[in-house]
Design a protein around this motif. Structure first.
Motif, short mmCIF file in Angstrom:
data_model
loop_
_atom_site.label_atom_id
_atom_site.label_comp_id
_atom_site.label_asym_id
_atom_site.label_seq_id
_atom_site.Cartn_x
_atom_site.Cartn_y
_atom_site.Cartn_z
N TRP A 1 0.83 -1.20 0.00
CA TRP A 1 0.00 0.00 0.00
C TRP A 1 0.88 1.26 0.00
N ASP A 2 1.92 1.22 0.83
CA ASP A 2 2.83 2.35 0.97
C ASP A 2 3.54 2.67 -0.34
N ALA A 3 3.78 1.64 -1.16
CA ALA A 3 4.48 1.85 -2.43
C ALA A 3 3.49 2.17 -3.56
N GLY A 4 2.23 2.46 -3.20
CA GLY A 4 1.22 2.76 -4.22
C GLY A 4 0.77 1.52 -4.97
N TRP A 5 0.49 0.43 -4.22
CA TRP A 5 0.06 -0.86 -4.78
C TRP A 5 1.08 -1.44 -5.75
N LYS A 6 2.36 -1.30 -5.40
CA LYS A 6 3.40 -1.97 -6.18
C LYS A 6 4.02 -3.05 -5.30
N PRO A 7 4.37 -4.22 -5.89
CA PRO A 7 4.88 -5.32 -5.08
C PRO A 7 6.37 -5.21 -4.82
N LEU A 8 6.95 -4.07 -5.11
CA LEU A 8 8.39 -3.92 -4.95
C LEU A 8 8.68 -2.83 -3.95
N HIS A 9 9.74 -3.01 -3.20
CA HIS A 9 10.08 -2.02 -2.19
C HIS A 9 11.52 -1.55 -2.37
N LEU A 10 11.68 -0.23 -2.27
CA LEU A 10 13.01 0.35 -2.44
C LEU A 10 13.79 0.26 -1.13
#
Lengths: 491, 65
Positions: A443-452
């Motif tokens: 959710w925090d990444a805007g519904w992207k499954p990847l995290h920086l």
């Protein structure tokens, strides 16, 4: 893409659809048991499937219609990065080879039907059982909805607009799954896979010759990516970790899903499963070639409303009506097999780990089969309603989360096969942290499954599911070490 | 003896993870093969390699059930 009805394509499509419908209803008499009114028979085909049936069934429900549509679409859009589906579907099989025969044996010895059963049997915790079972059901629902997305795409390419054709196809599916159980998709999988093989082999052999060879296909894709300023034939330097972790995380998650586990539990021996780990990569070769249809879309100069149209548009542009109809039928039937197995997997979970656990512990075998049959109908209608009334993006986002959620059931389901050290409180806490934490990060990444992530040096992106799994395991280990052994599970 | 040899064959199954989950090994265009950049044919080649390794592992444990 033109969308008027091509009568030849439609006729071929309807012929094959009718054929599998008949097969679906005939399936209840195929390898007929003394009674279908038992969840082992309805929901697991009597645990009697040998190497070939298992190969078709697991291949048929693992490589779905959505794969056929979405993998080329992703490769069409982003290039090399979308190709992670290939290493994913290779490294999954050594994992299947090592783990699934052990899991199968446990299930067979104790009569387990679902992942929830396995966990309850191992740890005696209703809470952990419910966590695993509920995760399975909610991860599967959007997956079924995506099969409908795949089917909608080909129906649209055939010129069949609106929700009615989709609803009809799905109701037919629901009825024969109701009557024949897992035997229906197992039988239909034979037809589906042979059709898909013919389609893909024809496509990868003939399309490049129409488009000037593979070198030209890659060159055209390269030029298209440079023109639009995004996408690439190779990975960017910061995509390495994302590519590898997506492949590994997806591989670990793949056989935690109720539909793939159902295929595993339905086979007749651990040896059958190991043989399949050797034979199933044949599908992966197909998937890799299929992914390249995305690049062929660039070489053919297609103008698309949505990347998901790339495969149907290619067939309509380059092949005659009857072959497009055949290809579209293959894809639509490719949606039915996994959708059926998914609804059966979810229905088994509901029946065993909710109905039997909380509503009616005394339920008979016939009663279980009845509840499961009805639940499979409800699950499919639910998925249909999601597709009709909610935006497609909703199903896509949920499916993405589903992969991360289902991965969090791995420690509870798999660790107990090898060690008795873990206990329910630790595993439950780990599941909770992985599930909630993973959801938050997505959710925090805007519904992207990847995290920086930045560890001092160059920042890189990593698959959130694997990150959540690491937190899950860490928490499980710590809690397990801290909580004294005799304390019963709370909650 | 027999048992330890079969256990050893299972280690073959680690090889695909190394070959595929390390993209620096293969993220390049050359050498191309039949028009396929290296990135693509290298990964496709791992399909038969992995199947072969799994087959060897299968042969070593097939009497275990």
């Amino acid at each position: 893409m033109t969308t008027e009805i091509d009568s030849t394509a439609l006729a071929v499509f309807l012929f094959f659809f009718a054929l599998v419908t008949i097969l679906g209803f005939v399936a209840s008499r195929w390898r007929k048991p003394a009674t279908l009114a038992h969840i082992d028979e309805w929901g697991l085909g009597g645990r009697s499937f040998g190497t070939w049936i298992t190969w078709f069934l697991v291949g048929g429900d693992f490589y779905t219609a959505y794969t056929v549509i979405a993998v080329p679409a992703l490769v069409y859009t982003v290039g090399a990065y979308g190709f992670f589906a290939l290493p994913y579907t290779i490294v999954v099989y050594p994992f299947v080879f090592m783990v699934m025969p052990v899991l199968w044996k446990r299930a067979r010895d104790f009569g387990y039907v679902t992942a929830g059963d396995v966990v309850h049997g191992q740890y005696g915790s209703r809470a952990l059982e419910l966590a695993v079972a509920a995760t399975g059901v909610i991860a599967t629902m959007p997956y079924i909805a995506l099969q409908l997305v795949g089917m909608t795409t080909v129906l649209k390419a055939l010129g069949l607009h609106g929700e009615l054709p989709l609803a009809i196809a799905f109701i037919v599916l629901a009825l024969y799954t109701y009557s024949a159980g897992l035997r229906a998709p197992a039988l239909i999988a034979f037809v589906k896979d042979i059709m898909i093989y013919i389609v893909v082999i024809t496509a990868v052999a003939l399309i490049p010759s129409k488009l000037g060879g593979y070198a030209n296909v890659f060159a055209a894709a390269d030029a298209a990516f440079q023109a639009k300023g995004s996408g690439n034939l190779l990975l960017g330097g910061n995509q390495y970790v994302a590519y590898a972790t997506l492949a590994l995380g997806s591989a670990l998650a793949a056989f935690m899903y109720p539909h793939t586990l159902t295929g595993i539990f339905a086979s007749n021996s651990g040896k059958t499963i190991r043989k399949n780990a050797v034979l199933l990569p044949a599908y992966t070769l197909l998937l890799g070639l299929l992914a390249l249809l995305g690049y062929m879309g660039h070489a053919a100069g297609l103008k698309l409303e949505s990347p998901n149209d790339v495969v149907p548009a290619l067939f309509k542009t380059l092949f005659s009506g009857w072959f497009s109809g055949f290809a579209f039928a293959a894809i639509a039937i490719g949606a039915l097999v996994p959708a059926a197995v998914m609804s059966i997997g979810a229905a088994n979970l509901f029946t065993r780990n909710f109905w039997k656990a909380y509503v009616n512990p005394e339920v008979s075998s016939a009663g279980e089969a009845k509840v499961a049959k009805l639940t499979s109908l409800v699950v499919k209608v639910g998925a249909l309603l999601v597709i009709i009334f909610l935006p497609t993006q909703f199903a896509l986002d949920l499916q993405l989360l589903g992969g991360i959620w289902i991965l969090q059931t791995l420690p509870a389901l798999v660790f107990g096969l090898y060690t008795n050290w873990f206990r329910a409180p630790g595993l439950l806490a780990g599941w909770f942290v992985g599930f909630i934490g993973g959801t938050f990060l997505v959710w925090d990444a805007g519904w992207k499954p990847l995290h920086l992530i930045s560890l001092g040096g160059e920042p890189f992106t990593i698959y959130t599911g694997l990150l959540a799994l690491a937190a899950n395991i860490a928490v499980a280990v710590v809690i397990n070490a801290v909580v004294p052994a005799r304390t019963p599970a709370r909650a | 003896m027999e048992k330890s040899r079969s256990k050893a064959a299972l280690w073959l199954l680690v090889i695909p993870y190394i070959g595929l989950l390390w993209p620096s090994l293969y993220n390049m265009r050359e050498p191309a093969l039949f028009g396929f950049p290296f990135f693509y044919w290298y990964q496709l080649l791992w399909v038969p390699i992995t199947a072969a390794l799994t087959f060897i592992a299968y042969r070593s444990v097939r009497h275990d059930d």
